[in-house]
Design a protein around this motif. Structure first.
Motif, PDB file in Angstrom:
ATOM      1  N   SER A  97     -49.201  17.887  18.152  1.00 13.47           N
ATOM      2  CA  SER A  97     -48.732  19.178  17.641  1.00 13.47           C
ATOM      3  C   SER A  97     -47.313  19.492  18.099  1.00 13.47           C
ATOM      4  O   SER A  97     -46.707  20.435  17.603  1.00 13.47           O
ATOM      5  CB  SER A  97     -49.624  20.311  18.149  1.00 13.47           C
ATOM      6  N   SER A 137     -60.508  15.407  21.397  1.00 11.62           N
ATOM      7  CA  SER A 137     -60.293  14.072  20.841  1.00 11.62           C
ATOM      8  C   SER A 137     -58.842  13.624  20.964  1.00 11.62           C
ATOM      9  O   SER A 137     -58.518  12.473  20.670  1.00 11.62           O
ATOM     10  CB  SER A 137     -60.716  14.032  19.368  1.00 11.62           C
ATOM     11  N   ASN A 183     -60.099  24.608  24.624  1.00  5.58           N
ATOM     12  CA  ASN A 183     -58.765  24.054  24.355  1.00  5.58           C
ATOM     13  C   ASN A 183     -58.403  24.012  22.874  1.00  5.58           C
ATOM     14  O   ASN A 183     -57.228  24.047  22.514  1.00  5.58           O
ATOM     15  CB  ASN A 183     -58.718  22.640  24.956  1.00  5.58           C
ATOM     16  N   THR A 221     -47.502  16.380  22.436  1.00  8.59           N
ATOM     17  CA  THR A 221     -48.772  15.981  21.810  1.00  8.59           C
ATOM     18  C   THR A 221     -48.508  15.807  20.318  1.00  8.59           C
ATOM     19  O   THR A 221     -47.379  15.971  19.876  1.00  8.59           O
ATOM     20  CB  THR A 221     -49.846  17.086  21.975  1.00  8.59           C
ATOM     21  N   ILE A 241     -53.916  17.619  24.851  1.00  9.96           N
ATOM     22  CA  ILE A 241     -54.199  18.253  26.144  1.00  9.96           C
ATOM     23  C   ILE A 241     -55.701  18.204  26.446  1.00  9.96           C
ATOM     24  O   ILE A 241     -56.103  17.939  27.589  1.00  9.96           O
ATOM     25  CB  ILE A 241     -53.683  19.715  26.136  1.00  9.96           C
ATOM     26  N   LYS A 300     -62.851   9.706  16.235  1.00 11.69           N
ATOM     27  CA  LYS A 300     -61.914   9.974  17.331  1.00 11.69           C
ATOM     28  C   LYS A 300     -62.636  10.423  18.601  1.00 11.69           C
ATOM     29  O   LYS A 300     -62.308   9.989  19.697  1.00 11.69           O
ATOM     30  CB  LYS A 300     -60.893  11.048  16.910  1.00 11.69           C
ATOM     31  N   ALA A 323     -63.390  23.615  13.729  1.00  6.74           N
ATOM     32  CA  ALA A 323     -63.200  24.926  14.362  1.00  6.74           C
ATOM     33  C   ALA A 323     -62.424  25.897  13.480  1.00  6.74           C
ATOM     34  O   ALA A 323     -62.434  27.105  13.726  1.00  6.74           O
ATOM     35  CB  ALA A 323     -62.487  24.749  15.705  1.00  6.74           C
ATOM     36  N   TYR A 332     -50.602  32.463  14.672  1.00  7.62           N
ATOM     37  CA  TYR A 332     -50.859  31.674  15.877  1.00  7.62           C
ATOM     38  C   TYR A 332     -50.575  32.522  17.121  1.00  7.62           C
ATOM     39  O   TYR A 332     -51.407  32.615  18.028  1.00  7.62           O
ATOM     40  CB  TYR A 332     -49.987  30.419  15.843  1.00  7.62           C
TER      41      TYR A 332
HETATM   42  N1  LIG Z   1     -48.646  21.090  22.825  1.00  9.37           N
HETATM   43  C1  LIG Z   1     -48.016  22.233  23.010  1.00  9.37           C
HETATM   44  O1  LIG Z   1     -46.774  22.277  23.154  1.00  9.37           O
HETATM   45  C2  LIG Z   1     -48.791  23.520  23.097  1.00  9.37           C
HETATM   46  C3  LIG Z   1     -48.066  24.689  23.356  1.00  9.37           C
HETATM   47  C4  LIG Z   1     -48.765  25.883  23.463  1.00  9.37           C
HETATM   48  C5  LIG Z   1     -50.141  25.896  23.349  1.00  9.37           C
HETATM   49  N2  LIG Z   1     -50.804  24.741  23.091  1.00  9.37           N
HETATM   50  C6  LIG Z   1     -52.265  24.829  22.949  1.00  9.37           C
HETATM   51  O2  LIG Z   1     -52.896  23.772  23.630  1.00  9.37           O
HETATM   52  C7  LIG Z   1     -54.118  23.425  22.964  1.00  9.37           C
HETATM   53  C8  LIG Z   1     -54.142  21.932  22.681  1.00  9.37           C
HETATM   54  O3  LIG Z   1     -53.036  21.608  21.879  1.00  9.37           O
HETATM   55  P1  LIG Z   1     -52.475  20.110  21.731  1.00  9.37           P
HETATM   56  O4  LIG Z   1     -50.999  20.235  21.743  1.00  9.37           O
HETATM   57  O5  LIG Z   1     -53.147  19.202  22.688  1.00  9.37           O
HETATM   58  O6  LIG Z   1     -52.908  19.804  20.229  1.00  9.37           O
HETATM   59  P2  LIG Z   1     -53.341  18.406  19.542  1.00  9.37           P
HETATM   60  O7  LIG Z   1     -52.715  17.247  20.223  1.00  9.37           O
HETATM   61  O8  LIG Z   1     -53.051  18.607  18.094  1.00  9.37           O
HETATM   62  O9  LIG Z   1     -54.899  18.359  19.811  1.00  9.37           O
HETATM   63  C9  LIG Z   1     -55.697  19.378  19.347  1.00  9.37           C
HETATM   64  C10 LIG Z   1     -57.156  19.006  19.510  1.00  9.37           C
HETATM   65  O10 LIG Z   1     -57.927  19.963  18.800  1.00  9.37           O
HETATM   66  C11 LIG Z   1     -58.604  19.284  17.727  1.00  9.37           C
HETATM   67  N3  LIG Z   1     -58.614  20.092  16.529  1.00  9.37           N
HETATM   68  C12 LIG Z   1     -57.553  20.584  15.846  1.00  9.37           C
HETATM   69  N4  LIG Z   1     -57.979  21.292  14.793  1.00  9.37           N
HETATM   70  C13 LIG Z   1     -59.344  21.239  14.809  1.00  9.37           C
HETATM   71  C14 LIG Z   1     -60.360  21.780  13.982  1.00  9.37           C
HETATM   72  N5  LIG Z   1     -60.065  22.508  12.895  1.00  9.37           N
HETATM   73  N6  LIG Z   1     -61.641  21.552  14.318  1.00  9.37           N
HETATM   74  C15 LIG Z   1     -61.951  20.808  15.407  1.00  9.37           C
HETATM   75  N7  LIG Z   1     -61.049  20.248  16.207  1.00  9.37           N
HETATM   76  C16 LIG Z   1     -59.743  20.475  15.926  1.00  9.37           C
HETATM   77  C17 LIG Z   1     -57.823  18.017  17.483  1.00  9.37           C
HETATM   78  O11 LIG Z   1     -58.652  17.106  16.792  1.00  9.37           O
HETATM   79  P3  LIG Z   1     -58.076  15.797  16.022  1.00  9.37           P
HETATM   80  O12 LIG Z   1     -57.935  14.775  17.095  1.00  9.37           O
HETATM   81  O13 LIG Z   1     -59.112  15.508  15.030  1.00  9.37           O
HETATM   82  O14 LIG Z   1     -56.763  16.212  15.420  1.00  9.37           O
HETATM   83  C18 LIG Z   1     -57.473  17.636  18.915  1.00  9.37           C
HETATM   84  O15 LIG Z   1     -58.580  17.104  19.576  1.00  9.37           O
HETATM   85  C19 LIG Z   1     -54.166  24.292  21.704  1.00  9.37           C
HETATM   86  O16 LIG Z   1     -54.979  25.416  21.937  1.00  9.37           O
HETATM   87  C20 LIG Z   1     -52.725  24.713  21.505  1.00  9.37           C
HETATM   88  O17 LIG Z   1     -52.622  25.938  20.813  1.00  9.37           O
HETATM   89  C21 LIG Z   1     -50.168  23.557  22.963  1.00  9.37           C
END
Ligand SMILES: NC(=O)c1ccc[n+]([C@@H]2O[C@H](COP(=O)([O-])OP(=O)(O)OC[C@H]3O[C@@H](n4cnc5c(N)ncnc54)[C@H](OP(=O)(O)O)[C@@H]3O)[C@@H](O)[C@H]2O)c1
Length: 314
Positions: free
Chosen positions: A244, A54, A133, A242, A57, A81, A108, A204
């Motif tokens: 996060s 939603s 993801n 993002t 990434i 979303k 999740a 994490y």
């Molecule tokens: N961004 C970085 O710098 C970074 C670095 C290392 C690893 N990662 C990894 O990349 C992946 C994606 O991260 P991102 O940065 O794209 O994060 P993000 O922008 O926060 O998006 C996370 C996604 O997961 C969903 N989500 C989060 N918690 C959830 C839950 N409890 N149940 C169901 N859905 C949930 C969010 O839903 P909502 O839209 O409802 O919030 C969103 O769709 C993750 O595995 C993260 O650990 C990211």
């Protein structure tokens, strides 16, 4: 009789061969044509599952896969979303025509899902790609482990490790059926955190390391004795801008869209663990060369900045 210099030169060449091979393989990973089309196979249209689609990434990867020709099953927790993403994709006109996009909802981070029931509506689909993801840290705060509740720690473990594991478990028989017609890939989304152990994020970092261990073991499990054609890979993710990771877009911190393009270009590359984004790979290589003490100091400084930024926002 070979002179000492000739022997030393031969040893030097032998020692260099793996280094040169490693460098050439590394360059090839980033210049080779994408194999993503290999996953569009089978007697029925090919589908990809993307969890946490939603936003961030996951959403960007879903868009890239849609444009490459996949039908999509998206996962999220907020119906509003996820529906917005589904409608946005359906409205996208691409050269290869419209495709179907469906979704399911699940928190999740919570235990107790009936995973078989969650994916039952898709049991007759030809799923060739699963991108696990969903992930993150429930709350990044300046607090050590003993200040965190067990419930909070379990939530992080479910979000990053148990949810992808249990979802994989129920999907495997169906993935093996799809693999009778061509390659099938299960992609775990990792993090550089599993390598550099950032302070204040132990759960994490450990959950992502769990996925890395799972990748090799499950990949070998599917390959051993009677190979099924289902493969597992783990991608390292560095900083990507993002919700996060609210930082400025730069060469080292790409947008989710730039990162997703890099990921989709690497699908099917044959590496079991890799950085989809070349700059992250170079950063990681450079850090490994510096040694743990230097990296720890750098990571502490960077985490300190991020924690201050996050605390100011909340
Ligand atoms: N961004 C970085 O710098 C970074 C670095 C290392 C690893 N990662 C990894 O990349 C992946 C994606 O991260 P991102 O940065 O794209 O994060 P993000 O922008 O926060 O998006 C996370 C996604 O997961 C969903 N989500 C989060 N918690 C959830 C839950 N409890 N149940 C169901 N859905 C949930 C969010 O839903 P909502 O839209 O409802 O919030 C969103 O769709 C993750 O595995 C993260 O650990 C990211």
């Amino acid at each position: 009789m070979a002179t000492l210099i000739e022997v030393l030169a031969a040893v030097g060449v032998l020692l260099l061969i793996p280094k040169v091979y490693g460098l050439l393989s590394f360059i090839w990973l980033y210049v080779r044509p994408s194999s993503v089309h290999n996953y569009l196979h089978g007697p029925k249209p090919a589908w990809a599952i993307v969890t946490g689609a939603s936003d961030g990434i996951g959403k960007a990867i879903a868009q890239e896969l849609y444009d490459k020709g996949f039908n999509l099953i998206l996962h999220g927790r907020s119906e509003q979303k996820v529906r917005a993403v589904v409608e946005g994709l359906r409205a996208r006109s691409t050269a290869t025509g419209a495709r179907d996009v469906r979704y399911f909802l699940a928190d999740a981070g919570a235990p107790g899902h009936d995973f078989a029931k969650l994916v039952a509506p898709y049991s007759d689909l030809n799923i060739t790609l699963v991108v696990h993801n969903v992930g993150g840290s429930s709350d990044v705060r300046n607090e050590r482990l003993d200040k965190r509740s067990e419930a909070e720690m379990l939530c992080d473990f479910h979000l990053n490790a148990a949810f992808p594991l249990f979802l994989t478990r129920v999907l495997l028989p169906q993935l093996r059926t799809s693999a009778k017609h061509g390659p099938v890939l299960v992609q775990f989304v990792g993090s550089l955190a599993s390598e550099i152990g950032p302070p204040r994020l132990p759960l994490y970092a450990a959950s992502k390391a769990f996925l890395k261990g799972l990748t090799r073991a499950l990949d070998n499990d599917e390959r051993a004795w009677s190979p099924t054609g289902v493969h597992f890979t783990y991608m390292y993710v560095g900083e990507v801008v993002t919700n996060s990771m609210k930082t400025d877009v730069s060469l080292g911190s790409p947008s989710a869209e730039t990162f997703a393009k890099a990921y989709v270009a690497r699908i099917g590359c044959g590496w079991r663990r890799y950085h989809p984004y070349v700059i992250h790979a170079i950063q990681d290589w450079f850090m490994q060369g510096l040694g743990e003490n230097v990296v720890d100091r750098f990571v502490m400084k960077r985490m300190g900045e991020l924690v201050v930024q996050l605390e100011k926002r909340s």
